[in-house]
Each structure stands twice: as C-alpha cells, then as structure tokens.
Design a protein around this motif. Structure first.
Motif, PDB file in Angstrom:
ATOM      1  N   ALA A 108      17.229 -13.157  -1.158  1.00  0.00           N
ATOM      2  CA  ALA A 108      16.177 -12.544  -0.338  1.00  0.00           C
ATOM      3  C   ALA A 108      15.543 -11.360  -1.070  1.00  0.00           C
ATOM      4  CB  ALA A 108      16.751 -12.082   0.994  1.00  0.00           C
ATOM      5  N   PRO A 109      14.216 -11.239  -0.972  1.00  0.00           N
ATOM      6  CA  PRO A 109      13.541 -10.119  -1.637  1.00  0.00           C
ATOM      7  C   PRO A 109      13.597  -8.852  -0.791  1.00  0.00           C
ATOM      8  CG  PRO A 109      11.927 -11.507  -0.564  1.00  0.00           C
ATOM      9  CD  PRO A 109      13.264 -12.169  -0.359  1.00  0.00           C
ATOM     10  N   ALA A 110      13.579  -7.723  -1.449  1.00  0.00           N
ATOM     11  CA  ALA A 110      13.406  -6.428  -0.787  1.00  0.00           C
ATOM     12  C   ALA A 110      12.060  -5.909  -1.274  1.00  0.00           C
ATOM     13  CB  ALA A 110      14.530  -5.470  -1.158  1.00  0.00           C
ATOM     14  N   SER A 111      11.055  -5.960  -0.413  1.00  0.00           N
ATOM     15  CA  SER A 111       9.698  -5.620  -0.848  1.00  0.00           C
ATOM     16  C   SER A 111       9.414  -4.137  -0.683  1.00  0.00           C
ATOM     17  CB  SER A 111       8.673  -6.442  -0.076  1.00  0.00           C
ATOM     18  OG  SER A 111       8.744  -6.140   1.294  1.00  0.00           O
ATOM     19  N   VAL A 112       8.435  -3.669  -1.465  1.00  0.00           N
ATOM     20  CA  VAL A 112       7.962  -2.293  -1.388  1.00  0.00           C
ATOM     21  C   VAL A 112       6.443  -2.303  -1.443  1.00  0.00           C
ATOM     22  CG1 VAL A 112      10.003  -1.263  -2.449  1.00  0.00           C
ATOM     23  CG2 VAL A 112       8.102  -1.925  -3.887  1.00  0.00           C
ATOM     24  N   ASP A 113       5.829  -1.333  -0.778  1.00  0.00           N
ATOM     25  CA  ASP A 113       4.394  -1.128  -0.872  1.00  0.00           C
ATOM     26  C   ASP A 113       4.155   0.011  -1.853  1.00  0.00           C
ATOM     27  OD1 ASP A 113       3.197  -2.992   1.056  1.00  0.00           O
ATOM     28  OD2 ASP A 113       4.402  -1.903   2.516  1.00  0.00           O
ATOM     29  N   LEU A 114       3.256  -0.224  -2.803  1.00  0.00           N
ATOM     30  CA  LEU A 114       2.975   0.770  -3.835  1.00  0.00           C
ATOM     31  C   LEU A 114       1.505   1.152  -3.787  1.00  0.00           C
ATOM     32  CD1 LEU A 114       4.868  -1.087  -6.693  1.00  0.00           C
ATOM     33  CD2 LEU A 114       5.696   0.885  -5.418  1.00  0.00           C
ATOM     34  N   PRO A 115       1.209   2.408  -3.489  1.00  0.00           N
ATOM     35  CA  PRO A 115      -0.196   2.822  -3.482  1.00  0.00           C
ATOM     36  C   PRO A 115      -0.743   2.885  -4.904  1.00  0.00           C
ATOM     37  CG  PRO A 115       1.229   4.712  -3.084  1.00  0.00           C
ATOM     38  CD  PRO A 115       2.117   3.494  -3.143  1.00  0.00           C
ATOM     39  N   VAL A 116      -2.028   2.558  -5.032  1.00  0.00           N
ATOM     40  CA  VAL A 116      -2.722   2.620  -6.321  1.00  0.00           C
ATOM     41  C   VAL A 116      -3.959   3.477  -6.113  1.00  0.00           C
ATOM     42  CG1 VAL A 116      -3.888   1.300  -8.115  1.00  0.00           C
ATOM     43  CG2 VAL A 116      -1.895   0.333  -6.955  1.00  0.00           C
ATOM     44  N   GLU A 117      -4.072   4.543  -6.888  1.00  0.00           N
ATOM     45  CA  GLU A 117      -5.198   5.454  -6.734  1.00  0.00           C
ATOM     46  C   GLU A 117      -6.513   4.746  -7.082  1.00  0.00           C
ATOM     47  OE1 GLU A 117      -6.704   9.682  -8.532  1.00  0.00           O
ATOM     48  OE2 GLU A 117      -4.549   9.320  -8.414  1.00  0.00           O
ATOM     49  N   GLY A 118      -7.439   4.750  -6.150  1.00  0.00           N
ATOM     50  CA  GLY A 118      -8.752   4.177  -6.374  1.00  0.00           C
ATOM     51  C   GLY A 118      -8.811   2.660  -6.271  1.00  0.00           C
ATOM     52  N   ALA A 119      -7.740   2.024  -5.776  1.00  0.00           N
ATOM     53  CA  ALA A 119      -7.726   0.556  -5.657  1.00  0.00           C
ATOM     54  C   ALA A 119      -6.837   0.157  -4.478  1.00  0.00           C
ATOM     55  CB  ALA A 119      -7.198  -0.074  -6.940  1.00  0.00           C
TER      56      ALA A 119
END
Length: 140
Positions: A108-119
């Motif tokens: 099973a995956p453990a997902s993360v949200d990663l912010p990207v500046e300007g995108a």
C-alpha cells in the motif's frame, strides 16, 4: 545474457508500459510531470536470500520501488487514485510476470501532497513491489 534479476525488472517495467502515465526506469525526476502522471521504477534491493543447499538455490524477496507522481490543480486526488488503481490492475493481471517470477506483491502507498511554487501541487507516493524469485547464483 541478462541476469534473472534484470530480466524480472525489465518485465515489470514492460508490464507497466500500457498505462497512460509516463513510465521511466532509474531516471531522475523530469522538470515537467506529464498530465497523465509519472511512474519511475527504481530497481531497489534484492536483500538477503534464503538458501537451499540441495540443489543450491537462492530465494529472493526483492523490493523494487515505484515512485508515482501526479501534478494537477483540481482533481489531483482522483487522478492519483486512478493511477494507483491502474497500477494495481496491471500487476494483478499477471502476478508472475509471464512465469519469470514466483509472485509479485505491491504494498500500500503512503501518499503526500507537495506544494510547488508557481505551479500546481504534486501528489506522490512510493509503492514497494516485492518480487519473489529464485536463482541458482547470488549474482544471477
């Protein structure tokens, strides 16, 4: 002639090719993530084998990794979920990779949200895929 390990990893890579996402193997993360997503197969580690002596065989539980990345504004979670589901379907369709492997088992995956500046933000996970196989040599 390629080793058993390389043959199995190449078969895993080929098994994922029909997916809509860009499928790479042992590549660096590209600057742009395709709209359908990105999967990078990492060869991982075969670990310590269990050994039987008569006949001499090495039984591996090799842990390869799939880096799964989706970049989108709206609908990022559903696009990511669909890609993960498609990976599962592709692997379940042939758990032996054409008879090369005893069994293929994704974790099973453990997902993360990663912010990207300007995108748009990224949603990413690493999925370990355990490849059970036997060789006659620790180098094979």
């Amino acid at each position: 002639m390629p080793t058993t390990r390389e043959t199995i990893l190449a078969a895993l890579h080929a098994r994922l090719q029909p997916l809509a996402a860009l499928i790479l193997r042992e590549e660096v993360l590209p600057e742009r993530i395709p709209p359908a997503g990105l999967i990078i197969l990492r060869d991982g580690q075969p670990g310590e084998p269990q050994v039987t002596l008569s006949p001499l065989l090495y039984h591996y539980q090799h842990r390869a990794e799939l880096e799964v990345i989706v970049q989108a504004g709206a609908g990022r979670a559903s696009a990511f979920d669909a890609l993960i589901a498609n990976i599962g379907t592709a692997l379940e369709a042939d758990r032996t990779l054409g008879g090369l492997c005893d069994w293929v088992e994704p974790e099973a995956p453990a997902s993360v949200d990663l912010p990207v500046e300007g995108a748009a933000a990224l949603k990413a996970a690493v999925i370990s895929v355990v490849l059970h196989y036997t060789t006659t040599s620790p180098l094979g």
